[in-house]
Design a protein around this motif. Structure first.
Motif, PDB file in Angstrom:
ATOM      1  N   PHE A   1      84.239  46.090  38.937  1.00  0.00           N
ATOM      2  CA  PHE A   1      82.946  46.419  39.546  1.00  0.00           C
ATOM      3  C   PHE A   1      82.798  47.807  39.606  1.00  0.00           C
ATOM      4  CE2 PHE A   1      79.884  47.407  42.866  1.00  0.00           C
ATOM      5  CZ  PHE A   1      79.211  46.358  42.983  1.00  0.00           C
TER       6      PHE A   1
ATOM      7  N   THR B   1      79.271  42.328  47.135  1.00  0.00           N
ATOM      8  CA  THR B   1      79.643  41.116  46.513  1.00  0.00           C
ATOM      9  C   THR B   1      80.882  40.739  46.625  1.00  0.00           C
ATOM     10  OG1 THR B   1      80.555  43.117  45.181  1.00  0.00           O
ATOM     11  CG2 THR B   1      78.326  42.253  44.489  1.00  0.00           C
ATOM     12  N   PHE B   2      81.752  41.319  47.600  1.00  0.00           N
ATOM     13  CA  PHE B   2      83.073  40.467  47.904  1.00  0.00           C
ATOM     14  C   PHE B   2      83.095  39.878  49.071  1.00  0.00           C
ATOM     15  CE2 PHE B   2      87.755  40.754  48.951  1.00  0.00           C
ATOM     16  CZ  PHE B   2      88.209  40.213  47.863  1.00  0.00           C
TER      17      PHE B   2
ATOM     18  N   ILE C   1      90.133  30.253  45.455  1.00  0.00           N
ATOM     19  CA  ILE C   1      90.432  29.905  46.597  1.00  0.00           C
ATOM     20  C   ILE C   1      91.193  28.518  46.556  1.00  0.00           C
ATOM     21  CG2 ILE C   1      89.471  29.043  48.703  1.00  0.00           C
ATOM     22  CD1 ILE C   1      87.036  31.075  48.373  1.00  0.00           C
TER      23      ILE C   1
ATOM     24  N   TYR D   1      88.908  42.623  39.957  1.00  0.00           N
ATOM     25  CA  TYR D   1      87.613  42.620  40.355  1.00  0.00           C
ATOM     26  C   TYR D   1      87.341  43.932  40.743  1.00  0.00           C
ATOM     27  CZ  TYR D   1      83.504  42.238  43.467  1.00  0.00           C
ATOM     28  OH  TYR D   1      82.353  42.397  44.044  1.00  0.00           O
ATOM     29  N   PHE D   2      87.833  44.541  41.763  1.00  0.00           N
ATOM     30  CA  PHE D   2      87.335  45.971  42.212  1.00  0.00           C
ATOM     31  C   PHE D   2      87.575  46.881  41.035  1.00  0.00           C
ATOM     32  CE2 PHE D   2      88.856  44.162  46.242  1.00  0.00           C
ATOM     33  CZ  PHE D   2      87.637  44.138  47.032  1.00  0.00           C
TER      34      PHE D   2
ATOM     35  N   PRO E   1      81.170  37.038  49.376  1.00  0.00           N
ATOM     36  CA  PRO E   1      81.253  35.404  49.495  1.00  0.00           C
ATOM     37  C   PRO E   1      82.476  34.950  49.235  1.00  0.00           C
ATOM     38  CG  PRO E   1      79.603  36.542  48.080  1.00  0.00           C
ATOM     39  CD  PRO E   1      80.213  37.554  48.741  1.00  0.00           C
ATOM     40  N   PHE E   2      83.606  35.961  48.670  1.00  0.00           N
ATOM     41  CA  PHE E   2      85.018  35.369  48.453  1.00  0.00           C
ATOM     42  C   PHE E   2      85.450  35.160  49.966  1.00  0.00           C
ATOM     43  CE2 PHE E   2      89.323  36.354  48.820  1.00  0.00           C
ATOM     44  CZ  PHE E   2      89.798  35.300  48.029  1.00  0.00           C
TER      45      PHE E   2
ATOM     46  N   MET F   1      77.556  47.965  47.940  1.00  0.00           N
ATOM     47  CA  MET F   1      77.479  46.904  47.049  1.00  0.00           C
ATOM     48  C   MET F   1      78.850  46.214  46.616  1.00  0.00           C
ATOM     49  SD  MET F   1      74.418  46.714  46.753  1.00  0.00           S
ATOM     50  CE  MET F   1      74.012  47.456  48.188  1.00  0.00           C
ATOM     51  N   MET F   2      79.888  46.856  46.376  1.00  0.00           N
ATOM     52  CA  MET F   2      81.095  46.244  46.057  1.00  0.00           C
ATOM     53  C   MET F   2      81.574  45.430  46.980  1.00  0.00           C
ATOM     54  SD  MET F   2      84.827  48.049  45.161  1.00  0.00           S
ATOM     55  CE  MET F   2      84.713  48.713  43.505  1.00  0.00           C
TER      56      MET F   2
ATOM     57  N   ALA G   1      77.598  42.008  37.970  1.00  0.00           N
ATOM     58  CA  ALA G   1      78.704  42.367  39.133  1.00  0.00           C
ATOM     59  C   ALA G   1      78.802  41.275  39.981  1.00  0.00           C
ATOM     60  CB  ALA G   1      77.586  43.536  39.853  1.00  0.00           C
ATOM     61  N   THR G   2      77.673  40.100  39.955  1.00  0.00           N
ATOM     62  CA  THR G   2      77.886  39.080  41.026  1.00  0.00           C
ATOM     63  C   THR G   2      78.305  37.812  40.173  1.00  0.00           C
ATOM     64  OG1 THR G   2      75.591  38.883  40.554  1.00  0.00           O
ATOM     65  CG2 THR G   2      76.367  39.673  42.717  1.00  0.00           C
TER      66      THR G   2
ATOM     67  N   ILE H   1      85.549  34.097  40.935  1.00  0.00           N
ATOM     68  CA  ILE H   1      86.652  34.242  41.924  1.00  0.00           C
ATOM     69  C   ILE H   1      86.341  33.050  42.929  1.00  0.00           C
ATOM     70  CG2 ILE H   1      87.708  35.560  43.736  1.00  0.00           C
ATOM     71  CD1 ILE H   1      87.197  38.090  41.942  1.00  0.00           C
ATOM     72  N   CYS H   2      85.220  32.979  43.522  1.00  0.00           N
ATOM     73  CA  CYS H   2      84.802  31.894  44.380  1.00  0.00           C
ATOM     74  C   CYS H   2      85.296  30.557  44.155  1.00  0.00           C
ATOM     75  CB  CYS H   2      83.452  31.978  45.008  1.00  0.00           C
ATOM     76  SG  CYS H   2      83.072  33.504  46.307  1.00  0.00           S
TER      77      CYS H   2
ATOM     78  N   ILE I   1      82.370  37.588  40.629  1.00  0.00           N
ATOM     79  CA  ILE I   1      82.786  37.174  42.149  1.00  0.00           C
ATOM     80  C   ILE I   1      82.490  35.719  42.161  1.00  0.00           C
ATOM     81  CG2 ILE I   1      80.663  37.440  43.430  1.00  0.00           C
ATOM     82  CD1 ILE I   1      84.091  38.519  44.751  1.00  0.00           C
TER      83      ILE I   1
END
Lengths: 474, 474
Positions: free
Chosen positions: B293, A97-98, B261, B289-290, A100-101, A93-94, B249-250, B256-257, B253
């Motif tokens: 998560f 979710t990463f 970027i 992030y990690f 999309p980046f 899952m981790m 969780a989402t 971040i997205c 991200i």
């Protein structure tokens, strides 16, 4: 006791489904949040600024959907999820979710080696962790589904599973290796991910043949129960779809909460502390919100009615479903554009925004219809009795599925030929559609009752029961 | 056939759960997206700028959670959802997704009559639509759960249900009426929403008594199956909780997205087309992030282990669960602050950010522990055998539940007393915690095996089976 553990594995799967669907859908936000000046020609903005982003969004939606179907395929062999499997699943899952980046990075800088490599590494790690899950489960056969544990050729099943979860990793290894040479070849490999379920099947046949039977690959794992042709089962498709519908509905209000609540200073100086005036300024946004929500909600309702009558889903039907969901994920974009151009005359932007909304609604709903049409080709396996040709709810379901394609075509044509159509009337039309469905339901109940009276003129069955039978099938 | 329709109603409920949980959680975003200048004293920012917003977030989380539990309570009487119920439920969902807007508006302009009235109207309409569902279901008893259809006093059940779904509407009517007079009284009524389940119970007793038995209210509807004390069943609590965990969780991200970027122009001029340098600039964000998560994922894992062993859930346990979920919803804020102050020395902001994260982690995990402790007071009804005091998995579960409270206290104390602790090492610690759980699992398996050998020294059971039994219980 045994039931307890199906539950246990079920909850992990439902949680994974939710994450997959949210990850797939939030990729629309970079598109929906694109800064669009009000005085530009929307048609040009769509073609030059939005279209590339939309294509990236659809691609990424499918990449996530494909990863999800591999995940479903993998976890349907697990009956009891032990702690190691659960922790490994969290790691999966981790990585998901990463995604999309790395995907957005690749979409923004398609020619950079690093962007391609980062995305590929994500998919490779994903494949390796999934392979670890396969190995762990096969080392602890008591955690597996009984049908697989008792299967004659467990090694062949394991090999097929390993190949299925690793095929994307293999494709991405090639993509990463070729990235420094030429990015074109890399992208050819990356696009092949979209066909990875088929590639896995062909590869497994090839390996079985070439090794003279030494590396056997068995597809039998996918043939039990409700799933066939390496296909995911219906409940998980529903769970995944629900996630998409739920997040789309809430993404829209998120935007409103962040943008359409005036600040205290704005209220004081711009609106002289008149909150009514401040909210009235954004009133079109609220109409757009309720209109869009009605559409998303009803598309869910149609999806619900349709899947209720499906007995199993083929790969083609899931592909249509994914496309439909990807389009529904585009509703926040339609919402933004229609609420942006509610009072402007530049370049017919208002009508272009309505047309784009119609296109999204049409594609989303016609794909739902396509699922039903596909099922009609194999009615015996795919459909419940009542919606087969001649069944008592066949036409009711068909009409439900035809409402949105028809409505969106009609609105599109009106917007092309006349300029009476405003964003407001479009949203009012969206809000009025539930009434259409309510009338449909009344007619269906009426017909059902008449038919029953014709068939059993003497019996006079209790009317409530008659309605009930109809309802149960809808 | 019958199973088909449980499925049907089940899907509608799961979809509703997802929407409720997402709506509750996204209310953290206005908090997490507060503009915080890097050079300000974070301690002051937290107290004067963030704290009021955080309180509003927690309040709104509970308001949504209370609406959700009323919804669960209402829909557990429905066995077959017909089209009218489904469409009315979509209307309920539309109002629910609109709640965050009215709530944020009220939080921003607490003294404006319009803000109070708008929020109240939302809740009133919600109550009225839910009442419509009750009336529709009781006019079509064949759609109800059999236990209720066959109950002796259906009118009493209906009255109790109507009161339960309308009690918030009644409170909000008072709030709206008093708003032009004084907002203080309005807020007293609004805060009473938090206690509405209890108010409904007391009111129903009062009405039964005062009317001399003419208006009977029956609580029996809630006493069947796994639920008691007007409480929702375990599966739906799990479904709702999964939604919160998945969206948290989402959400991270997503940020971040959207923010990390680099644009093409920034890459060209700031980083001279060096993508590695550009990403390295934000490297702390990825570590954050990690780390975040991993924490959210493991808190889900603990939640999963805990609820797997609960047989039913009381109202108090659900309250602890809601508080825990509200704290987990605060993780995006912790993520934002720790990734913002990764390299700054102003006012010890780095340490304050870590301390706030520890507080959130501590409150989230101690509430999970509180659920278990509450269950230990009524082990016969609430817990499975293996986690009762003396059960084979009792200590394993207890230790799991103690990991996060302990870790967060230790980190908090370290951050108070020394300044060796950086945001980086904090995130590395977060990332290392899964290893701790893996070691715990290894120890649990080892002990389990030893115990079995002591108990059955002659038998020499297959070791794999020993692990399996343990796993099944975890």
């Amino acid at each position: 006791m045994a039931d307890d553990h199906v539950q246990s594995s079920g909850r992990m799967q439902a949680y994974s489904d939710a994450i997959f669907s949210i990850v797939a859908t939030i990729m629309i936000l970079p598109v929906a949040h694109t800064e669009i000046p009000k005085d530009k020609n929307l048609r040009e903005v769509i073609f030059y600024q939005l279209l590339p982003k939309i294509l990236i969004y659809i691609l990424s939606f499918f990449v996530v959907a494909i990863s999800w179907s591999a995940h479903v395929w993998l976890f349907q062999i697990i009956r009891h999820a032990d702690d190691v499997t659960t922790l490994l699943n969290l790691l999966i899952m981790m990585i998901i979710t990463f995604l999309p980046f790395t995907f957005t990075l690749m979409g923004t800088f398609p020619e950079f080696v690093l962007a391609i490599v980062l995305f590929s590494v994500c998919i490779i790690v994903l494949g390796l962790v999934q392979a670890l899950v396969v190995l762990h489960v096969f080392r602890n056969p008591q955690t597996m589904e009984e049908s697989i544990r008792n299967s004659e050729n467990m090694t062949a099943v394991r090999n097929a599973l390993l190949l299925r979860v690793l095929v994307n990793a293999i494709l991405c290894t090639f993509a990463a290796v070729f990235a420094p040479v030429t990015s074109v070849i890399s992208y050819v490999f990356l696009v092949m991910i979209l066909f990875s379920p088929n590639i896995a099947v062909q590869l497994s046949k090839l390996i079985s043949k070439c090794s003279g039977g030494r590396f056997q690959m068995s597809q039998e794992v996918v043939r039990r129960g409700k799933s066939y042709e390496m296909e995911v089962n219906k409940e998980r498709v529903e769970c995944y779809s629900d996630g998409v519908f739920a997040i789309v509905a809430t993404l829209i209000i998120l935007d409103i909460c962040e943008k359409d609540i005036p600040s205290r200073t704005a209220l004081k100086y711009e609106y002289k502390n008149d909150l009514v005036a401040a909210l009235d300024h954004d009133s079109s946004v609220f109409l757009a919100y309720f209109g869009t929500f009605a559409t998303v909600g009803l598309l869910w309702y149609i999806h619900h009615s349709l899947y209720h009558h499906l007995q199993r889903t083929s790969r083609l039907m899931t592909m249509f479903n994914n496309f439909s969901l990807a389009m529904i994920g585009g509703m926040p974009l339609a919402f933004k554009l229609t609420s942006l151009y509610n009072d402007t005359d530049f370049y017919n932007n208002e009508r272009v925004a309505i047309q784009l909304s119609c296109v999204i609604m049409f594609l989303a709903s016609i794909s739902q219809l396509a699922i039903f049409v596909t099922a009609l080709f194999r009615p015996e396996q795919d459909l419940t009795d009542s919606v087969k040709v001649g069944g008592q709810s066949h036409y009711y379901l068909l009409v439900k599925l035809l409402v949105y394609p028809t409505v969106s075509i009609i609105i599109y044509i009106i917007s092309l030929t006349s300029d009476v159509l405003s964003v407001e009337s479009f949203h009012v039309a969206q809000l009025g559609t539930p009434v259409l469905f309510f009338i449909l339901w009344l007619i269906a109940v009426k017909i059902q009752r008449n038919v029953q009276e014709v068939l059993n003129p003497e019996e006079h069955p209790p009317i409530q029961e008659g309605i009930n039978n109809e309802n149960q099938r809808m």
